[in-house]
Motif scaffolding. Structure first.
Motif, mmCIF file in Angstrom:
data_model
loop_
_atom_site.group_PDB
_atom_site.id
_atom_site.type_symbol
_atom_site.label_atom_id
_atom_site.label_comp_id
_atom_site.label_asym_id
_atom_site.label_seq_id
_atom_site.Cartn_x
_atom_site.Cartn_y
_atom_site.Cartn_z
ATOM 1 N N THR A 124 0.825 -1.209 0.000
ATOM 2 C CA THR A 124 0.000 0.000 0.000
ATOM 3 C C THR A 124 0.858 1.257 0.000
ATOM 4 O O THR A 124 2.084 1.198 0.135
ATOM 5 N N TRP A 128 -5.012 5.536 2.359
ATOM 6 C CA TRP A 128 -5.621 4.214 2.496
ATOM 7 C C TRP A 128 -5.821 3.530 1.146
ATOM 8 O O TRP A 128 -6.376 4.108 0.216
ATOM 9 N N ARG A 130 -7.463 -0.088 -0.267
ATOM 10 C CA ARG A 130 -8.290 -1.239 0.102
ATOM 11 C C ARG A 130 -8.624 -2.045 -1.141
ATOM 12 O O ARG A 130 -8.688 -1.503 -2.239
ATOM 13 N N TYR A 160 0.344 -10.112 6.941
ATOM 14 C CA TYR A 160 0.734 -8.715 6.742
ATOM 15 C C TYR A 160 2.113 -8.469 7.343
ATOM 16 O O TYR A 160 2.575 -9.187 8.238
ATOM 17 N N CYS A 168 3.304 1.615 9.530
ATOM 18 C CA CYS A 168 2.134 1.447 8.683
ATOM 19 C C CYS A 168 0.932 0.969 9.494
ATOM 20 O O CYS A 168 1.057 0.597 10.666
ATOM 21 N N TYR A 170 -2.809 -1.502 9.243
ATOM 22 C CA TYR A 170 -3.427 -2.645 8.545
ATOM 23 C C TYR A 170 -4.806 -2.904 9.135
ATOM 24 O O TYR A 170 -5.011 -2.796 10.350
ATOM 25 N N GLU A 171 -5.762 -3.267 8.254
ATOM 26 C CA GLU A 171 -7.100 -3.663 8.695
ATOM 27 C C GLU A 171 -7.596 -4.834 7.852
ATOM 28 O O GLU A 171 -7.272 -4.943 6.668
ATOM 29 N N THR A 191 -7.589 -1.675 14.029
ATOM 30 C CA THR A 191 -6.566 -1.084 13.156
ATOM 31 C C THR A 191 -5.212 -1.382 13.784
ATOM 32 O O THR A 191 -4.904 -0.899 14.875
ATOM 33 N N HIS A 223 -9.354 -6.150 2.815
ATOM 34 C CA HIS A 223 -8.225 -5.732 3.654
ATOM 35 C C HIS A 223 -7.541 -4.528 3.027
ATOM 36 O O HIS A 223 -7.809 -4.169 1.880
ATOM 37 N N GLY A 225 -4.587 -0.917 3.986
ATOM 38 C CA GLY A 225 -3.772 -0.174 4.925
ATOM 39 C C GLY A 225 -3.077 0.996 4.251
ATOM 40 O O GLY A 225 -3.405 1.382 3.121
ATOM 41 N N VAL A 237 1.653 -0.970 4.477
ATOM 42 C CA VAL A 237 1.607 -2.370 4.858
ATOM 43 C C VAL A 237 1.647 -3.272 3.617
ATOM 44 O O VAL A 237 1.164 -2.913 2.539
ATOM 45 N N VAL A 239 0.664 -7.124 2.153
ATOM 46 C CA VAL A 239 -0.250 -8.237 2.425
ATOM 47 C C VAL A 239 -0.077 -9.318 1.361
ATOM 48 O O VAL A 239 0.215 -9.023 0.201
#
Length: 248
Positions: A124, A128, A130, A160, A168, A170-171, A191, A223, A225, A237, A239
């Protein structure tokens, strides 16, 4: 004649037949065959023959038959989980900052992934980012009665990591949806903040849905971040290896 065979011998013969044929054809031949196909002994034998372990020890026919089918079907329902196909199969993509990017492991200031089968990751940017996938369970072979009555476990996993030189966020958010995409169950991580000067190690996050009630037809996986330093480029982040599996 088949009907004169001892039941144990007939079960061994039936166990050599593909499971779908057992359910759709063999159980319609006669009452004896129906009882055997609907019983536990046949499915216990098929599980043993094919090395499927972990079913309940109780002599419950429905548990063993469902265990067999779910074990044979078990696979990752997320498509392109590691970026090998760029962003293909990922929808509702938010490209904050400079947007998503796919990089080769380990990447700058990164670490190798725990599995040698994973070669790439998504990363990322400074705002943000996503992305999501919606899994149609019926299209993947999980029929309505199975989802409504058995309610097999839906296991969600994601990995992640951050760069060691940048912080960073991440969600992860996963929803079980009805036919009309109403939310029937939801998991939302906090978060997660990774500080600057971290060790860049990969972390797995997982959640298991169970006893979620009838009506589940879709799984929505999302997901994302960003970095916390707002540096131009891709310092947010990372992933990879996302997965959704339906399990006994």
């Amino acid at each position: 004649r088949m009907e004169s065979l001892p039941e144990a011998v007939l079960i061994r013969i039936l166990a050599s037949i593909p499971a779908v044929d057992l359910v759709l054809a063999c159980r319609l031949v006669c009452c004896q065959w129906k009882n055997l196909v609907d019983g536990a002994a046949l499915w216990i034998l098929k599980c043993q023959q094919e090395g499927l372990t972990g079913a309940e020890s109780e002599d419950n026919a429905e548990n063993w038959q469902n265990f067999y089918f779910l074990s044979k079907k078990r696979r990752n329902l997320i498509k392109n989980p590691c970026g090998e196909e760029d962003l293909q199969h990922w929808g509702e993509v938010d490209n904050g900052g400079d947007g998503w990017k796919i990089e080769e492991l380990p990447g700058d200031f990164g670490k190798e992934f725990p599995s040698e089968d994973v070669h790439k990751y998504f990363v990322t940017s400074y705002e943000w980012c996503r992305k999501s996938q919606v899994i149609d369970l019926r299209a993947e072979g999980y029929w309505e009665e199975l989802m409504d009555t058995t309610q097999p476990k839906v296991v969600v996993k994601d990995w992640y990591a951050g760069r060691s030189d940048a912080g960073c966020l991440y969600e992860l958010c996963v929803k079980l949806l009805s036919e009309h995409e109403d939310v029937l169950a939801e998991y939302r991580s906090e978060t997660i903040a990774i500080p600057q000067d971290n060790d860049a190690s990969w972390t797995e996050i997982s959640y298991t849905f169970s006893n979620y009630g009838p009506g589940v037809r879709f799984v929505r996986f999302e997901h994302g971040g960003q970095d916390t330093l707002f540096w131009k480029g891709w310092y947010g982040v990372r992933v990879t290896n996302s997965s959704v599996t339906v399990e006994p």
